[in-house]
Design a protein around this motif. Structure first.
Motif, PDB file in Angstrom:
ATOM      1  N   ILE A  71      33.463  74.678  72.416  1.00 49.96           N
ATOM      2  CA  ILE A  71      33.133  76.005  72.688  1.00 49.96           C
ATOM      3  C   ILE A  71      33.583  75.713  74.247  1.00 49.96           C
ATOM      4  CG2 ILE A  71      30.220  75.424  73.416  1.00 49.96           C
ATOM      5  CD1 ILE A  71      30.337  78.801  72.585  1.00 49.96           C
ATOM      6  N   SER A  72      34.710  77.145  74.697  1.00 49.77           N
ATOM      7  CA  SER A  72      34.694  76.902  75.986  1.00 49.77           C
ATOM      8  C   SER A  72      33.943  77.231  76.842  1.00 49.77           C
ATOM      9  CB  SER A  72      35.705  77.517  76.204  1.00 49.77           C
ATOM     10  OG  SER A  72      34.917  78.974  76.050  1.00 49.77           O
ATOM     11  N   ARG A  73      34.069  76.637  77.857  1.00 55.39           N
ATOM     12  CA  ARG A  73      33.704  76.440  79.487  1.00 55.39           C
ATOM     13  C   ARG A  73      32.439  77.667  79.773  1.00 55.39           C
ATOM     14  NH1 ARG A  73      37.014  73.822  83.563  1.00 55.39           N
ATOM     15  NH2 ARG A  73      38.631  75.039  82.645  1.00 55.39           N
ATOM     16  N   GLY A  74      33.134  79.144  79.476  1.00 56.55           N
ATOM     17  CA  GLY A  74      32.684  80.175  79.453  1.00 56.55           C
ATOM     18  C   GLY A  74      32.109  80.638  77.731  1.00 56.55           C
ATOM     19  N   GLY A  75      32.300  80.318  77.056  1.00 57.12           N
ATOM     20  CA  GLY A  75      31.583  80.923  75.492  1.00 57.12           C
ATOM     21  C   GLY A  75      32.651  81.716  74.599  1.00 57.12           C
ATOM     22  N   SER A  76      33.946  81.651  75.577  1.00 57.58           N
ATOM     23  CA  SER A  76      34.797  82.853  74.768  1.00 57.58           C
ATOM     24  C   SER A  76      35.867  82.141  73.551  1.00 57.58           C
ATOM     25  CB  SER A  76      35.560  83.779  75.880  1.00 57.58           C
ATOM     26  OG  SER A  76      36.252  82.945  76.174  1.00 57.58           O
ATOM     27  N   ARG A  77      35.511  80.640  73.614  1.00 62.11           N
ATOM     28  CA  ARG A  77      36.716  80.375  72.577  1.00 62.11           C
ATOM     29  C   ARG A  77      36.126  79.316  72.057  1.00 62.11           C
ATOM     30  NH1 ARG A  77      41.394  76.520  74.204  1.00 62.11           N
ATOM     31  NH2 ARG A  77      41.762  75.357  71.683  1.00 62.11           N
ATOM     32  N   THR A  78      35.991  79.512  70.847  1.00 64.31           N
ATOM     33  CA  THR A  78      35.183  78.182  69.753  1.00 64.31           C
ATOM     34  C   THR A  78      36.193  77.239  68.464  1.00 64.31           C
ATOM     35  OG1 THR A  78      34.654  80.177  68.105  1.00 64.31           O
ATOM     36  CG2 THR A  78      33.064  79.136  70.123  1.00 64.31           C
ATOM     37  N   GLU A  79      35.849  76.453  68.321  1.00 64.31           N
ATOM     38  CA  GLU A  79      36.790  75.664  67.697  1.00 64.31           C
ATOM     39  C   GLU A  79      35.461  75.441  66.620  1.00 64.31           C
ATOM     40  OE1 GLU A  79      40.644  75.889  69.460  1.00 64.31           O
ATOM     41  OE2 GLU A  79      39.307  75.870  67.435  1.00 64.31           O
ATOM     42  N   TYR A  80      36.367  74.921  65.292  1.00 67.36           N
ATOM     43  CA  TYR A  80      35.517  74.550  63.865  1.00 67.36           C
ATOM     44  C   TYR A  80      36.237  73.639  63.273  1.00 67.36           C
ATOM     45  CZ  TYR A  80      32.337  78.483  65.244  1.00 67.36           C
ATOM     46  OH  TYR A  80      31.304  78.578  66.230  1.00 67.36           O
ATOM     47  N   ALA A  81      35.700  72.947  63.006  1.00 67.45           N
ATOM     48  CA  ALA A  81      36.193  71.488  61.564  1.00 67.45           C
ATOM     49  C   ALA A  81      36.083  72.654  60.396  1.00 67.45           C
ATOM     50  CB  ALA A  81      35.691  70.175  61.807  1.00 67.45           C
ATOM     51  N   ASP A  82      37.168  72.394  59.435  1.00 64.62           N
ATOM     52  CA  ASP A  82      37.190  73.659  58.398  1.00 64.62           C
ATOM     53  C   ASP A  82      36.508  73.352  57.414  1.00 64.62           C
ATOM     54  OD1 ASP A  82      40.957  72.785  57.189  1.00 64.62           O
ATOM     55  OD2 ASP A  82      39.510  74.676  58.659  1.00 64.62           O
ATOM     56  N   SER A  83      35.630  72.319  57.488  1.00 64.76           N
ATOM     57  CA  SER A  83      34.400  71.992  56.155  1.00 64.76           C
ATOM     58  C   SER A  83      32.645  72.627  57.037  1.00 64.76           C
ATOM     59  CB  SER A  83      34.175  70.670  56.250  1.00 64.76           C
ATOM     60  OG  SER A  83      33.707  70.144  57.866  1.00 64.76           O
ATOM     61  N   VAL A  84      33.149  73.746  57.964  1.00 62.85           N
ATOM     62  CA  VAL A  84      31.739  73.981  58.905  1.00 62.85           C
ATOM     63  C   VAL A  84      32.265  75.293  58.939  1.00 62.85           C
ATOM     64  CG1 VAL A  84      30.766  71.714  59.127  1.00 62.85           C
ATOM     65  CG2 VAL A  84      32.135  73.202  60.873  1.00 62.85           C
ATOM     66  N   LYS A  85      33.091  75.866  58.977  1.00 66.01           N
ATOM     67  CA  LYS A  85      33.785  77.644  59.106  1.00 66.01           C
ATOM     68  C   LYS A  85      32.780  78.307  58.657  1.00 66.01           C
ATOM     69  CE  LYS A  85      38.422  76.671  60.781  1.00 66.01           C
ATOM     70  NZ  LYS A  85      39.695  76.427  60.711  1.00 66.01           N
ATOM     71  N   GLY A  86      32.584  79.474  58.260  1.00 67.24           N
ATOM     72  CA  GLY A  86      32.045  80.354  58.257  1.00 67.24           C
ATOM     73  C   GLY A  86      30.624  80.206  57.663  1.00 67.24           C
ATOM     74  N   ARG A  87      29.998  78.693  58.015  1.00 64.97           N
ATOM     75  CA  ARG A  87      28.967  78.485  57.899  1.00 64.97           C
ATOM     76  C   ARG A  87      27.914  77.827  59.097  1.00 64.97           C
ATOM     77  NH1 ARG A  87      27.009  73.628  55.434  1.00 64.97           N
ATOM     78  NH2 ARG A  87      29.473  72.846  55.592  1.00 64.97           N
ATOM     79  N   TYR A 124      24.526  74.974  71.431  1.00 62.00           N
ATOM     80  CA  TYR A 124      23.245  75.789  70.540  1.00 62.00           C
ATOM     81  C   TYR A 124      25.037  74.957  69.111  1.00 62.00           C
ATOM     82  CZ  TYR A 124      20.036  77.419  72.685  1.00 62.00           C
ATOM     83  OH  TYR A 124      19.415  77.982  73.661  1.00 62.00           O
ATOM     84  N   LEU A 125      24.102  74.656  68.275  1.00 65.28           N
ATOM     85  CA  LEU A 125      24.488  74.466  66.747  1.00 65.28           C
ATOM     86  C   LEU A 125      23.766  75.391  65.462  1.00 65.28           C
ATOM     87  CD1 LEU A 125      27.313  73.293  65.355  1.00 65.28           C
ATOM     88  CD2 LEU A 125      26.029  71.718  65.106  1.00 65.28           C
ATOM     89  N   GLN A 126      24.155  76.467  65.109  1.00 57.66           N
ATOM     90  CA  GLN A 126      23.194  76.782  63.995  1.00 57.66           C
ATOM     91  C   GLN A 126      23.852  76.971  62.975  1.00 57.66           C
ATOM     92  OE1 GLN A 126      20.928  79.169  64.278  1.00 57.66           O
ATOM     93  NE2 GLN A 126      20.672  78.736  61.533  1.00 57.66           N
ATOM     94  N   MET A 127      23.213  76.296  61.931  1.00 51.55           N
ATOM     95  CA  MET A 127      24.198  75.961  60.400  1.00 51.55           C
ATOM     96  C   MET A 127      22.823  76.271  59.864  1.00 51.55           C
ATOM     97  SD  MET A 127      24.084  71.870  61.987  1.00 51.55           S
ATOM     98  CE  MET A 127      22.601  71.229  62.131  1.00 51.55           C
ATOM     99  N   ASN A 128      23.834  77.304  58.902  1.00 49.20           N
ATOM    100  CA  ASN A 128      23.724  77.119  57.637  1.00 49.20           C
ATOM    101  C   ASN A 128      24.435  77.329  56.449  1.00 49.20           C
ATOM    102  OD1 ASN A 128      22.048  79.264  58.826  1.00 49.20           O
ATOM    103  ND2 ASN A 128      23.759  80.916  59.799  1.00 49.20           N
ATOM    104  N   SER A 129      23.600  77.581  55.377  1.00 53.77           N
ATOM    105  CA  SER A 129      24.286  77.393  53.833  1.00 53.77           C
ATOM    106  C   SER A 129      24.094  75.474  54.075  1.00 53.77           C
ATOM    107  CB  SER A 129      24.997  78.222  53.100  1.00 53.77           C
ATOM    108  OG  SER A 129      24.602  79.338  53.658  1.00 53.77           O
ATOM    109  N   LEU A 130      23.025  74.305  54.330  1.00 56.17           N
ATOM    110  CA  LEU A 130      23.365  73.862  54.496  1.00 56.17           C
ATOM    111  C   LEU A 130      23.965  72.456  53.330  1.00 56.17           C
ATOM    112  CD1 LEU A 130      20.914  72.762  57.550  1.00 56.17           C
ATOM    113  CD2 LEU A 130      23.487  71.921  57.373  1.00 56.17           C
ATOM    114  N   LYS A 131      24.673  71.752  52.730  1.00 58.48           N
ATOM    115  CA  LYS A 131      24.744  70.605  51.552  1.00 58.48           C
ATOM    116  C   LYS A 131      25.087  68.807  52.645  1.00 58.48           C
ATOM    117  CE  LYS A 131      29.301  73.977  51.235  1.00 58.48           C
ATOM    118  NZ  LYS A 131      30.591  73.697  51.162  1.00 58.48           N
ATOM    119  N   ALA A 132      23.942  68.460  50.729  1.00 60.40           N
ATOM    120  CA  ALA A 132      23.918  67.735  51.007  1.00 60.40           C
ATOM    121  C   ALA A 132      25.076  66.924  52.454  1.00 60.40           C
ATOM    122  CB  ALA A 132      23.951  66.943  49.343  1.00 60.40           C
TER     123      ALA A 132
END
Length: 122
Positions: free
Chosen positions: A51-67, A80-88
């Motif tokens: 996440i950028s300094r001001g919070g306006s830009r985020t990047e995600y790994a493909d494996s976690v996008k949408g979750r 913070y990192l909110q993690m939903n639909s967690l997988k093994a």
């Protein structure tokens, strides 16, 4: 110097959620982009989100996008990192890190926390 302390890890069942926090102290938190990385047993460290300094830009790994969702509160010096639909396969030690700019390469990050363990049972 920036000191980073992660918290919020633990054991959760597959499909569950966890929220990781990373508290920063030292130099001005808002001067740094923040990233989350993880390292599973026997594997190399991998990028999770940033996440950028001001919070306006985020990047995600493909494996976690949408979750997973990363956010920050510069008044509380916390990311913070909110993690939903967690997988093994999300089981790993999760680290937060601080960098001058948003990036996916670990080498960009100057400061690292000690990590927090996340275990997802299937």
């Amino acid at each position: 110097q920036v000191q980073l302390v992660e918290s919020g890890g633990g054991l959760v069942q597959a499909g569950g959620s966890l929220r990781l926090s990373c508290a920063a102290s030292g130099r001005t938190f808002s001067m740094y982009a923040m990233g989350w990385f993880r390292q599973a047993p026997g594997k190399e460290r991998e990028f999770v989100s940033a996440i950028s300094r001001g919070g306006s830009r985020t990047e995600y790994a493909d494996s976690v996008k949408g979750r997973f969702t990363t956010s920050r509160d510069n008044t509380e010096n916390t990311v913070y990192l909110q993690m939903n639909s967690l997988k093994a396969e999300d089981t790993a030690v999760y680290y937060c890190a601080a960098a001058p700019l948003v990036g996916v390469r670990g080498t960009l990050y100057e400061y690292w926390g000690q990590g927090t363990h996340v275990t997802v049972s299937s």
